[in-house]
Write an enzyme that holds these catalytic residues in place. Structure first.
Site, PDB file in Angstrom:
ATOM      1  N   VAL A 174       0.828  -1.375   0.141  1.00  0.00           N
ATOM      2  CA  VAL A 174      -0.132  -0.123  -0.049  1.00  0.00           C
ATOM      3  C   VAL A 174       0.941   1.247  -0.043  1.00  0.00           C
ATOM      4  O   VAL A 174       0.772   2.263  -0.738  1.00  0.00           O
ATOM      5  CB  VAL A 174      -0.973  -0.076   1.192  1.00  0.00           C
ATOM      6  CG1 VAL A 174      -1.616   1.183   1.167  1.00  0.00           C
ATOM      7  CG2 VAL A 174      -1.821  -1.210   1.228  1.00  0.00           C
ATOM      8  N   LYS A 192      -6.776  -1.701   9.466  1.00  0.00           N
ATOM      9  CA  LYS A 192      -8.140  -1.998  10.313  1.00  0.00           C
ATOM     10  C   LYS A 192      -7.968  -2.193  11.709  1.00  0.00           C
ATOM     11  O   LYS A 192      -8.966  -2.112  12.435  1.00  0.00           O
ATOM     12  CB  LYS A 192      -8.942  -3.216   9.494  1.00  0.00           C
ATOM     13  CG  LYS A 192      -8.219  -4.332   9.542  1.00  0.00           C
ATOM     14  CD  LYS A 192      -8.569  -5.292   8.608  1.00  0.00           C
ATOM     15  CE  LYS A 192      -7.467  -6.550   8.558  1.00  0.00           C
ATOM     16  NZ  LYS A 192      -6.401  -6.234   7.674  1.00  0.00           N
ATOM     17  N   GLU A 218     -10.521   5.674   5.643  1.00  0.00           N
ATOM     18  CA  GLU A 218     -11.340   5.221   4.531  1.00  0.00           C
ATOM     19  C   GLU A 218     -10.610   3.914   3.938  1.00  0.00           C
ATOM     20  O   GLU A 218     -11.273   2.854   3.525  1.00  0.00           O
ATOM     21  CB  GLU A 218     -11.502   6.293   3.304  1.00  0.00           C
ATOM     22  CG  GLU A 218     -12.320   5.667   2.168  1.00  0.00           C
ATOM     23  CD  GLU A 218     -13.780   5.590   2.514  1.00  0.00           C
ATOM     24  OE1 GLU A 218     -14.386   6.531   2.692  1.00  0.00           O
ATOM     25  OE2 GLU A 218     -14.208   4.409   2.562  1.00  0.00           O
ATOM     26  N   VAL A 242     -11.185   0.033   5.181  1.00  0.00           N
ATOM     27  CA  VAL A 242     -12.141  -1.149   4.839  1.00  0.00           C
ATOM     28  C   VAL A 242     -12.736  -0.737   3.504  1.00  0.00           C
ATOM     29  O   VAL A 242     -12.924   0.391   2.922  1.00  0.00           O
ATOM     30  CB  VAL A 242     -13.576  -0.880   5.775  1.00  0.00           C
ATOM     31  CG1 VAL A 242     -14.499  -1.682   5.680  1.00  0.00           C
ATOM     32  CG2 VAL A 242     -13.259  -0.487   7.376  1.00  0.00           C
ATOM     33  N   GLY A 298     -11.401  -1.248   0.643  1.00  0.00           N
ATOM     34  CA  GLY A 298     -10.403  -0.719  -0.503  1.00  0.00           C
ATOM     35  C   GLY A 298     -10.771   0.489  -1.184  1.00  0.00           C
ATOM     36  O   GLY A 298     -11.031   1.451  -0.440  1.00  0.00           O
ATOM     37  N   GLY A 356      -1.182 -13.258  -5.790  1.00  0.00           N
ATOM     38  CA  GLY A 356      -0.920 -12.376  -5.053  1.00  0.00           C
ATOM     39  C   GLY A 356      -2.014 -11.907  -4.273  1.00  0.00           C
ATOM     40  O   GLY A 356      -2.169 -10.918  -3.520  1.00  0.00           O
ATOM     41  N   GLU A 370      -2.235 -14.378   1.442  1.00  0.00           N
ATOM     42  CA  GLU A 370      -1.188 -14.718   2.036  1.00  0.00           C
ATOM     43  C   GLU A 370      -0.829 -16.281   2.095  1.00  0.00           C
ATOM     44  O   GLU A 370      -1.925 -16.977   1.768  1.00  0.00           O
ATOM     45  CB  GLU A 370      -1.196 -14.181   3.303  1.00  0.00           C
ATOM     46  CG  GLU A 370      -1.760 -12.983   3.753  1.00  0.00           C
ATOM     47  CD  GLU A 370      -0.461 -11.745   3.709  1.00  0.00           C
ATOM     48  OE1 GLU A 370       0.403 -12.086   4.208  1.00  0.00           O
ATOM     49  OE2 GLU A 370      -0.874 -10.721   3.257  1.00  0.00           O
ATOM     50  N   ASP A 397     -10.415 -11.091   9.596  1.00  0.00           N
ATOM     51  CA  ASP A 397     -10.417  -9.674   8.856  1.00  0.00           C
ATOM     52  C   ASP A 397     -11.654  -9.093   8.835  1.00  0.00           C
ATOM     53  O   ASP A 397     -11.880  -7.739   9.016  1.00  0.00           O
ATOM     54  CB  ASP A 397      -9.796 -10.015   7.577  1.00  0.00           C
ATOM     55  CG  ASP A 397      -9.649  -8.940   6.715  1.00  0.00           C
ATOM     56  OD1 ASP A 397      -8.716  -8.025   6.795  1.00  0.00           O
ATOM     57  OD2 ASP A 397     -10.424  -8.628   5.726  1.00  0.00           O
ATOM     58  N   LYS A 452     -13.280  -5.448  10.175  1.00  0.00           N
ATOM     59  CA  LYS A 452     -13.909  -4.423   9.370  1.00  0.00           C
ATOM     60  C   LYS A 452     -15.257  -4.024   9.641  1.00  0.00           C
ATOM     61  O   LYS A 452     -15.909  -2.914   9.710  1.00  0.00           O
ATOM     62  CB  LYS A 452     -13.719  -4.789   7.828  1.00  0.00           C
ATOM     63  CG  LYS A 452     -12.372  -4.788   7.262  1.00  0.00           C
ATOM     64  CD  LYS A 452     -12.131  -5.383   5.990  1.00  0.00           C
ATOM     65  CE  LYS A 452     -10.656  -5.643   5.628  1.00  0.00           C
ATOM     66  NZ  LYS A 452     -10.775  -6.223   4.373  1.00  0.00           N
TER      67      LYS A 452
HETATM   68  N1  LIG Z   1      -2.514  -4.839   0.700  1.00  0.00           N
HETATM   69  C1  LIG Z   1      -3.799  -4.365   0.706  1.00  0.00           C
HETATM   70  O1  LIG Z   1      -4.463  -4.786  -0.409  1.00  0.00           O
HETATM   71  C2  LIG Z   1      -4.475  -3.796   1.733  1.00  0.00           C
HETATM   72  C3  LIG Z   1      -5.788  -3.147   1.536  1.00  0.00           C
HETATM   73  C4  LIG Z   1      -6.188  -2.465   2.441  1.00  0.00           C
HETATM   74  C5  LIG Z   1      -5.700  -2.200   3.734  1.00  0.00           C
HETATM   75  N2  LIG Z   1      -4.295  -2.764   3.738  1.00  0.00           N
HETATM   76  C6  LIG Z   1      -3.871  -2.462   5.179  1.00  0.00           C
HETATM   77  O2  LIG Z   1      -2.715  -1.549   4.956  1.00  0.00           O
HETATM   78  C7  LIG Z   1      -1.465  -1.904   5.681  1.00  0.00           C
HETATM   79  C8  LIG Z   1      -0.510  -2.155   4.865  1.00  0.00           C
HETATM   80  O3  LIG Z   1      -0.697  -3.376   4.094  1.00  0.00           O
HETATM   81  P1  LIG Z   1       0.244  -3.769   3.143  1.00  0.00           P
HETATM   82  O4  LIG Z   1      -0.116  -4.910   2.141  1.00  0.00           O
HETATM   83  O5  LIG Z   1       1.085  -2.473   2.440  1.00  0.00           O
HETATM   84  O6  LIG Z   1       1.452  -4.484   4.050  1.00  0.00           O
HETATM   85  P2  LIG Z   1       2.732  -5.069   3.538  1.00  0.00           P
HETATM   86  O7  LIG Z   1       3.087  -5.239   2.161  1.00  0.00           O
HETATM   87  O8  LIG Z   1       3.345  -6.194   4.516  1.00  0.00           O
HETATM   88  O9  LIG Z   1       3.848  -3.705   3.793  1.00  0.00           O
HETATM   89  C9  LIG Z   1       4.161  -3.147   5.133  1.00  0.00           C
HETATM   90  C10 LIG Z   1       5.355  -2.394   5.251  1.00  0.00           C
HETATM   91  O10 LIG Z   1       5.554  -1.742   6.502  1.00  0.00           O
HETATM   92  C11 LIG Z   1       6.882  -2.038   6.901  1.00  0.00           C
HETATM   93  N3  LIG Z   1       6.714  -2.365   8.414  1.00  0.00           N
HETATM   94  C12 LIG Z   1       6.159  -3.041   9.325  1.00  0.00           C
HETATM   95  N4  LIG Z   1       6.228  -3.022  10.491  1.00  0.00           N
HETATM   96  C13 LIG Z   1       6.741  -1.689  10.581  1.00  0.00           C
HETATM   97  C14 LIG Z   1       7.389  -0.886  11.554  1.00  0.00           C
HETATM   98  N5  LIG Z   1       7.212  -1.209  13.052  1.00  0.00           N
HETATM   99  N6  LIG Z   1       8.250   0.195  11.246  1.00  0.00           N
HETATM  100  C15 LIG Z   1       8.113   0.418   9.991  1.00  0.00           C
HETATM  101  N7  LIG Z   1       7.900  -0.125   9.014  1.00  0.00           N
HETATM  102  C16 LIG Z   1       7.359  -1.237   9.176  1.00  0.00           C
HETATM  103  C17 LIG Z   1       7.180  -3.515   6.444  1.00  0.00           C
HETATM  104  O11 LIG Z   1       8.479  -3.812   6.564  1.00  0.00           O
HETATM  105  P3  LIG Z   1       8.989  -5.601   6.081  1.00  0.00           P
HETATM  106  O12 LIG Z   1       8.758  -5.359   4.565  1.00  0.00           O
HETATM  107  O13 LIG Z   1      10.066  -5.322   6.901  1.00  0.00           O
HETATM  108  O14 LIG Z   1       7.942  -6.244   6.620  1.00  0.00           O
HETATM  109  C18 LIG Z   1       6.583  -3.284   4.945  1.00  0.00           C
HETATM  110  O15 LIG Z   1       7.554  -2.543   4.227  1.00  0.00           O
HETATM  111  C19 LIG Z   1      -2.140  -3.098   6.709  1.00  0.00           C
HETATM  112  O16 LIG Z   1      -2.562  -2.530   8.082  1.00  0.00           O
HETATM  113  C20 LIG Z   1      -3.050  -3.831   5.884  1.00  0.00           C
HETATM  114  O17 LIG Z   1      -4.066  -4.284   6.647  1.00  0.00           O
HETATM  115  C21 LIG Z   1      -3.860  -3.561   3.069  1.00  0.00           C
END
Ligand SMILES: NC(=O)c1ccc[n+]([C@@H]2O[C@H](COP(=O)([O-])OP(=O)(O)OC[C@H]3O[C@@H](n4cnc5c(N)ncnc54)[C@H](OP(=O)(O)O)[C@@H]3O)[C@@H](O)[C@H]2O)c1
Length: 361
Positions: free
Chosen positions: A29, A116, A140, A143, A145, A198, A201, A212, A216
């Site tokens: 994100v 979330k 926003e 929850v 997207g 992708g 997980e 999850d 939400k």
């Molecule tokens: N992916 C989606 O489609 C999606 C959609 C809506 C909401 N979200 C939410 O958005 C957030 C991010 O999701 P994502 O999919 O982008 O996750 P992600 O790909 O795992 O990215 C998280 C990033 O944050 C870094 N990180 C983790 N803990 C940290 C800390 N304590 N300090 C600094 N950096 C830190 C991670 O580093 P590492 O690489 O070392 O782990 C990674 O670079 C989550 O809360 C998720 O629930 C995701």
């Protein structure tokens, strides 16, 4: 963060008239937001200046120039000490994200989060803190997207009474179930395909078990009904026991199966029915047409009747749309005081009722 801390000084020109923005967490994100804000189609009035990630050095090396030349750090305190107005928080899980959001608000920054867990577990207190600090906390992206359901419930329908919410809120479960429906494959095969493309997980249990979607749904219950409900208190039934034969049976009944999050509130009795379960959905209804990583919602209101929303429920680009909308809303009126919601406990929280259990599969 890192014991040997890392910081590079960016060379992006500081424009005092623009709203300065920093990102915490450069994953799926965060990266999508950074690329939108620095791309060939920049967003007026916003200037991304700082990026914080626990592996800042590695991540910076993999970015296009426009992102790599910003100020990068692995210490959150550097964001707090900077002149940024808004911190975009995109790390997973409640801890330590909640501490960062709290610290940001106390340091006079506004916060936009896609997390979330932070909002479902700590949103009420953080929103009250934001109000006291004269800053904003928007979510926003947490929850649905790109589907603007937080705004729909919080603003668009503020003049109505929401009676019932039904939604597909978990893209991974929807990818898995719609794959099983389309191909007749097993749950494990559908999960393997979702992982390979992708959309899941390697351990998708939080998605399939409804954890999850329950987080939400708890957020949406606060917005829709003004009630406080803990995600863990919501009745969840797992999708992980759905067999291909269940789809054959659903087809004979004239429908299919989707993971549905359901909430209905009786204001007079203060009774909330809330659950997440794989559910029979009749053909021709909105939910039966929602495939892959899409989300959808039907919001039933006392005066406006039914409203429907659907859209890309996950992924970096879709989430970035929701996040940037929140950042723009803050940038338009940085001094706005947004009253925190006053949530009340429910008197009676019910799970799947006798009438709805027939639809759960
Ligand atoms: N992916 C989606 O489609 C999606 C959609 C809506 C909401 N979200 C939410 O958005 C957030 C991010 O999701 P994502 O999919 O982008 O996750 P992600 O790909 O795992 O990215 C998280 C990033 O944050 C870094 N990180 C983790 N803990 C940290 C800390 N304590 N300090 C600094 N950096 C830190 C991670 O580093 P590492 O690489 O070392 O782990 C990674 O670079 C989550 O809360 C998720 O629930 C995701």
């Amino acid at each position: 963060m890192g014991l040997n801390s890392f910081q590079t000084s960016g060379n992006s020109p500081g424009d005092a008239n623009r709203c300065h923005v920093g990102i915490l967490g450069m994953g799926t994100v965060g990266t999508a937001v950074a690329r939108r804000l620095t791309g060939s189609d920049p967003i007026p009035h916003l200037q991304l200046t700082h990026i914080c990630d626990r592996r800042a050095r590695d991540k910076q090396a993999r970015q296009p120039d426009a992102v790599a030349r910003l100020t990068w750090t692995d210490r959150f305190d550097d964001l707090l000490a900077s002149d940024i107005d808004i911190i975009i928080e995109t790390i997973p899980g409640s801890e330590p994200a909640v501490d960062y959001v709290r610290a940001a608000l106390l340091a006079g920054k506004s916060v936009v989060t896609s997390n979330k867990s932070v909002i479902a577990h700590h949103g009420e207190k953080l929103l009250a803190l934001a109000e006291r600090q004269g800053r904003q906390l928007r979510f926003e992206g947490a929850v649905g997207g790109a589907m603007p359901i937080v705004r729909a419930l919080g603003d668009g329908l503020a003049g109505d009474h929401v009676l019932k919410l039904q939604a597909i809120l978990n893209g991974t479960s929807n990818v898995v179930l719609s794959r099983m429906e389309a191909t007749g494959c097993s749950l494990d095969e559908a999960i393997a395909e979702a992982c390979a493309s992708g959309f899941a997980e390697s351990d998708p249990s939080e998605d399939l078990d409804g954890v999850d979607a329950a987080a939400k749904l708890a957020i949406l219950c606060g917005l829709a009904f003004g009630v406080r409900v803990a995600p863990a208190a919501i009745d969840t039934r797992t999708t992980s026991r759905i067999a291909p034969t269940a789809f054959a049976k659903a087809k004979l009944r004239g429908g299919t199966i989707r993971q549905i999050a359901h909430a209905a509130f009786d204001r007079a009795q203060r009774r909330l029915e809330a659950w997440v379960a794989p559910t029979f959905v009749p053909s021709g209804t909105l939910f039966s047409t929602i495939h892959g990583p899409m989300n959808a919602a039907i919001i039933s209101c006392a005066y406006a009747g039914d409203l429907m929303l659907s859209g890309q429920g996950a992924g970096g680009d879709a989430s970035a749309v929701a996040i940037i909308a929140d950042v723009l809303a803050i940038a338009r009126d940085r001094a706005a005081i947004v009253p925190a919601p006053v949530l009340t406990p429910v008197k009676d929280l019910q799970g799947l009722s006798d009438s709805s259990i027939a639809e759960a599969v």
